[in-house]
Scaffold this motif. Structure first.
Motif, PDB file in Angstrom:
ATOM      1  N   LYS A  96       0.843  -1.189   0.000  1.00  0.00           N
ATOM      2  CA  LYS A  96       0.000   0.000   0.000  1.00  0.00           C
ATOM      3  C   LYS A  96       0.882   1.243   0.000  1.00  0.00           C
ATOM      4  CE  LYS A  96      -2.735   2.652   3.284  1.00  0.00           C
ATOM      5  NZ  LYS A  96      -3.208   2.664   4.687  1.00  0.00           N
ATOM      6  N   ALA A  97       0.455   2.229  -0.770  1.00  0.00           N
ATOM      7  CA  ALA A  97       1.125   3.530  -0.774  1.00  0.00           C
ATOM      8  C   ALA A  97       0.106   4.604  -0.421  1.00  0.00           C
ATOM      9  CB  ALA A  97       1.726   3.817  -2.150  1.00  0.00           C
ATOM     10  N   GLN A  98       0.459   5.458   0.508  1.00  0.00           N
ATOM     11  CA  GLN A  98      -0.419   6.573   0.865  1.00  0.00           C
ATOM     12  C   GLN A  98       0.364   7.870   0.760  1.00  0.00           C
ATOM     13  OE1 GLN A  98      -2.854   6.228   4.325  1.00  0.00           O
ATOM     14  NE2 GLN A  98      -3.783   8.228   4.009  1.00  0.00           N
ATOM     15  N   ARG A  99      -0.149   8.768  -0.053  1.00  0.00           N
ATOM     16  CA  ARG A  99       0.509  10.049  -0.217  1.00  0.00           C
ATOM     17  C   ARG A  99       0.418  10.822   1.096  1.00  0.00           C
ATOM     18  NH1 ARG A  99      -0.922  14.591  -4.854  1.00  0.00           N
ATOM     19  NH2 ARG A  99       0.777  16.004  -4.384  1.00  0.00           N
ATOM     20  N   VAL A 100       1.518  11.304   1.570  1.00  0.00           N
ATOM     21  CA  VAL A 100       1.588  11.979   2.861  1.00  0.00           C
ATOM     22  C   VAL A 100       0.678  13.200   2.872  1.00  0.00           C
ATOM     23  CG1 VAL A 100       3.103  13.262   4.424  1.00  0.00           C
ATOM     24  CG2 VAL A 100       3.915  11.165   3.339  1.00  0.00           C
ATOM     25  N   GLY A 101      -0.143  13.295   3.924  1.00  0.00           N
ATOM     26  CA  GLY A 101      -1.001  14.455   4.097  1.00  0.00           C
ATOM     27  C   GLY A 101      -2.256  14.459   3.262  1.00  0.00           C
ATOM     28  N   THR A 102      -2.523  13.351   2.578  1.00  0.00           N
ATOM     29  CA  THR A 102      -3.732  13.253   1.743  1.00  0.00           C
ATOM     30  C   THR A 102      -4.406  11.903   1.997  1.00  0.00           C
ATOM     31  OG1 THR A 102      -2.857  12.100  -0.202  1.00  0.00           O
ATOM     32  CG2 THR A 102      -2.370  14.457  -0.027  1.00  0.00           C
ATOM     33  N   PRO A 103      -5.653  11.790   1.542  1.00  0.00           N
ATOM     34  CA  PRO A 103      -6.326  10.483   1.651  1.00  0.00           C
ATOM     35  C   PRO A 103      -6.046   9.569   0.467  1.00  0.00           C
ATOM     36  CG  PRO A 103      -7.883  12.122   0.887  1.00  0.00           C
ATOM     37  CD  PRO A 103      -6.588  12.851   1.121  1.00  0.00           C
ATOM     38  N   ASP A 104      -5.136   9.958  -0.415  1.00  0.00           N
ATOM     39  CA  ASP A 104      -4.854   9.180  -1.624  1.00  0.00           C
ATOM     40  C   ASP A 104      -4.121   7.899  -1.250  1.00  0.00           C
ATOM     41  OD1 ASP A 104      -3.982  12.194  -3.481  1.00  0.00           O
ATOM     42  OD2 ASP A 104      -5.930  11.341  -2.945  1.00  0.00           O
ATOM     43  N   VAL A 105      -4.762   6.765  -1.544  1.00  0.00           N
ATOM     44  CA  VAL A 105      -4.218   5.454  -1.196  1.00  0.00           C
ATOM     45  C   VAL A 105      -4.227   4.566  -2.435  1.00  0.00           C
ATOM     46  CG1 VAL A 105      -4.602   3.356   0.151  1.00  0.00           C
ATOM     47  CG2 VAL A 105      -4.947   5.597   1.205  1.00  0.00           C
ATOM     48  N   TYR A 106      -3.165   3.806  -2.590  1.00  0.00           N
ATOM     49  CA  TYR A 106      -3.052   2.880  -3.704  1.00  0.00           C
ATOM     50  C   TYR A 106      -2.669   1.507  -3.171  1.00  0.00           C
ATOM     51  CZ  TYR A 106      -2.603   7.429  -5.926  1.00  0.00           C
ATOM     52  OH  TYR A 106      -2.802   8.733  -6.323  1.00  0.00           O
ATOM     53  N   TRP A 107      -3.224   0.479  -3.810  1.00  0.00           N
ATOM     54  CA  TRP A 107      -2.966  -0.907  -3.397  1.00  0.00           C
ATOM     55  C   TRP A 107      -2.433  -1.716  -4.579  1.00  0.00           C
ATOM     56  CZ3 TRP A 107      -3.560  -2.564   1.570  1.00  0.00           C
ATOM     57  CH2 TRP A 107      -4.344  -1.784   2.433  1.00  0.00           C
ATOM     58  N   GLY A 108      -1.599  -2.684  -4.236  1.00  0.00           N
ATOM     59  CA  GLY A 108      -1.195  -3.672  -5.218  1.00  0.00           C
ATOM     60  C   GLY A 108      -2.223  -4.782  -5.303  1.00  0.00           C
ATOM     61  N   GLN A 109      -1.937  -5.762  -6.139  1.00  0.00           N
ATOM     62  CA  GLN A 109      -2.897  -6.840  -6.375  1.00  0.00           C
ATOM     63  C   GLN A 109      -2.716  -7.990  -5.378  1.00  0.00           C
ATOM     64  OE1 GLN A 109      -0.065  -6.603  -7.949  1.00  0.00           O
ATOM     65  NE2 GLN A 109       0.762  -8.686  -7.844  1.00  0.00           N
ATOM     66  N   GLY A 110      -1.636  -7.976  -4.641  1.00  0.00           N
ATOM     67  CA  GLY A 110      -1.411  -8.984  -3.614  1.00  0.00           C
ATOM     68  C   GLY A 110      -0.558 -10.143  -4.090  1.00  0.00           C
ATOM     69  N   THR A 111       0.108 -10.775  -3.135  1.00  0.00           N
ATOM     70  CA  THR A 111       0.884 -11.975  -3.408  1.00  0.00           C
ATOM     71  C   THR A 111       0.626 -12.978  -2.284  1.00  0.00           C
ATOM     72  OG1 THR A 111       3.099 -12.837  -3.945  1.00  0.00           O
ATOM     73  CG2 THR A 111       2.994 -11.113  -2.274  1.00  0.00           C
ATOM     74  N   GLN A 112       0.399 -14.221  -2.653  1.00  0.00           N
ATOM     75  CA  GLN A 112       0.027 -15.244  -1.682  1.00  0.00           C
ATOM     76  C   GLN A 112       1.261 -15.790  -0.977  1.00  0.00           C
ATOM     77  OE1 GLN A 112      -3.186 -16.676  -0.872  1.00  0.00           O
ATOM     78  NE2 GLN A 112      -1.950 -17.603   0.773  1.00  0.00           N
ATOM     79  N   VAL A 113       1.171 -15.846   0.330  1.00  0.00           N
ATOM     80  CA  VAL A 113       2.188 -16.497   1.155  1.00  0.00           C
ATOM     81  C   VAL A 113       1.512 -17.644   1.895  1.00  0.00           C
ATOM     82  CG1 VAL A 113       3.699 -16.256   3.154  1.00  0.00           C
ATOM     83  CG2 VAL A 113       3.602 -14.441   1.423  1.00  0.00           C
ATOM     84  N   THR A 114       2.062 -18.824   1.747  1.00  0.00           N
ATOM     85  CA  THR A 114       1.522 -19.995   2.418  1.00  0.00           C
ATOM     86  C   THR A 114       2.635 -20.663   3.199  1.00  0.00           C
ATOM     87  OG1 THR A 114      -0.091 -20.342   0.643  1.00  0.00           O
ATOM     88  CG2 THR A 114       0.313 -22.188   2.143  1.00  0.00           C
ATOM     89  N   VAL A 115       2.394 -20.850   4.490  1.00  0.00           N
ATOM     90  CA  VAL A 115       3.380 -21.481   5.362  1.00  0.00           C
ATOM     91  C   VAL A 115       2.817 -22.820   5.819  1.00  0.00           C
ATOM     92  CG1 VAL A 115       4.812 -21.245   7.406  1.00  0.00           C
ATOM     93  CG2 VAL A 115       4.116 -19.207   6.119  1.00  0.00           C
ATOM     94  N   SER A 116       3.498 -23.890   5.480  1.00  0.00           N
ATOM     95  CA  SER A 116       3.026 -25.219   5.849  1.00  0.00           C
ATOM     96  C   SER A 116       3.508 -25.581   7.260  1.00  0.00           C
ATOM     97  CB  SER A 116       3.522 -26.256   4.851  1.00  0.00           C
ATOM     98  OG  SER A 116       4.926 -26.305   4.852  1.00  0.00           O
ATOM     99  N   PRO A 117       2.730 -26.388   7.973  1.00  0.00           N
ATOM    100  CA  PRO A 117       3.092 -26.743   9.354  1.00  0.00           C
ATOM    101  C   PRO A 117       4.382 -27.549   9.427  1.00  0.00           C
ATOM    102  CG  PRO A 117       0.777 -27.197   8.912  1.00  0.00           C
ATOM    103  CD  PRO A 117       1.411 -26.886   7.587  1.00  0.00           C
TER     104      PRO A 117
END
Length: 117
Positions: A96-117
């Motif tokens: 996530k990126a948020q421009r300082v002092g503004t409500p402007d927010v941007y998100w990436g599409q995500g990356t999956q992390v899976t941790v097996s027991p």
């Protein structure tokens, strides 16, 4: 056009490590607070780690001592080094990126992390 592109997710065993990367374009990187969030099915996104334009970092309790966040303003990159991973770290991780002092927010599409027991 703003783009945040995450990479580096995958499947890892308990105790293993992963490094996530987020490539930012279309923004003035130095003017944005950069963050990593994660989300599991049925739950809200939760903050994992944050790095301010000053370089100050902040971690969620769950990440403290195991994760390290860093930003490279020369390359417009955000990183999250995750060590000693646990099954409860399994989630989709978002940049996530948020421009300082503004409500402007941007998100990436995500990356999956899976941790097996």
């Amino acid at each position: 056009q703003v783009q945040l592109v995450e990479s580096g997710g995958g499947l890892v065993q308990r105790g293993g490590s992963l490094r996530l990367s987020c490539a930012a374009s279309g923004i003035t990187f130095g003017g944005h607070t950069m963050s990593w969030y994660r989300q599991t099915p049925g739950n809200q996104r939760e903050l994992v780690a944050e790095v301010y334009t000053s370089g100050t970092v902040m971690y969620a309790d769950s990440a403290q001592g195991r994760f390290t966040v860093a930003r490279d303003s020369a390359k417009n990159m955000l990183y999250l080094l995750m060590n000693n991973l646990k099954p409860e770290d399994t989630a989709v991780y978002y940049c996530k990126a948020q421009r300082v002092g503004t409500p402007d927010v941007y998100w990436g599409q995500g990356t999956q992390v899976t941790v097996s027991p």
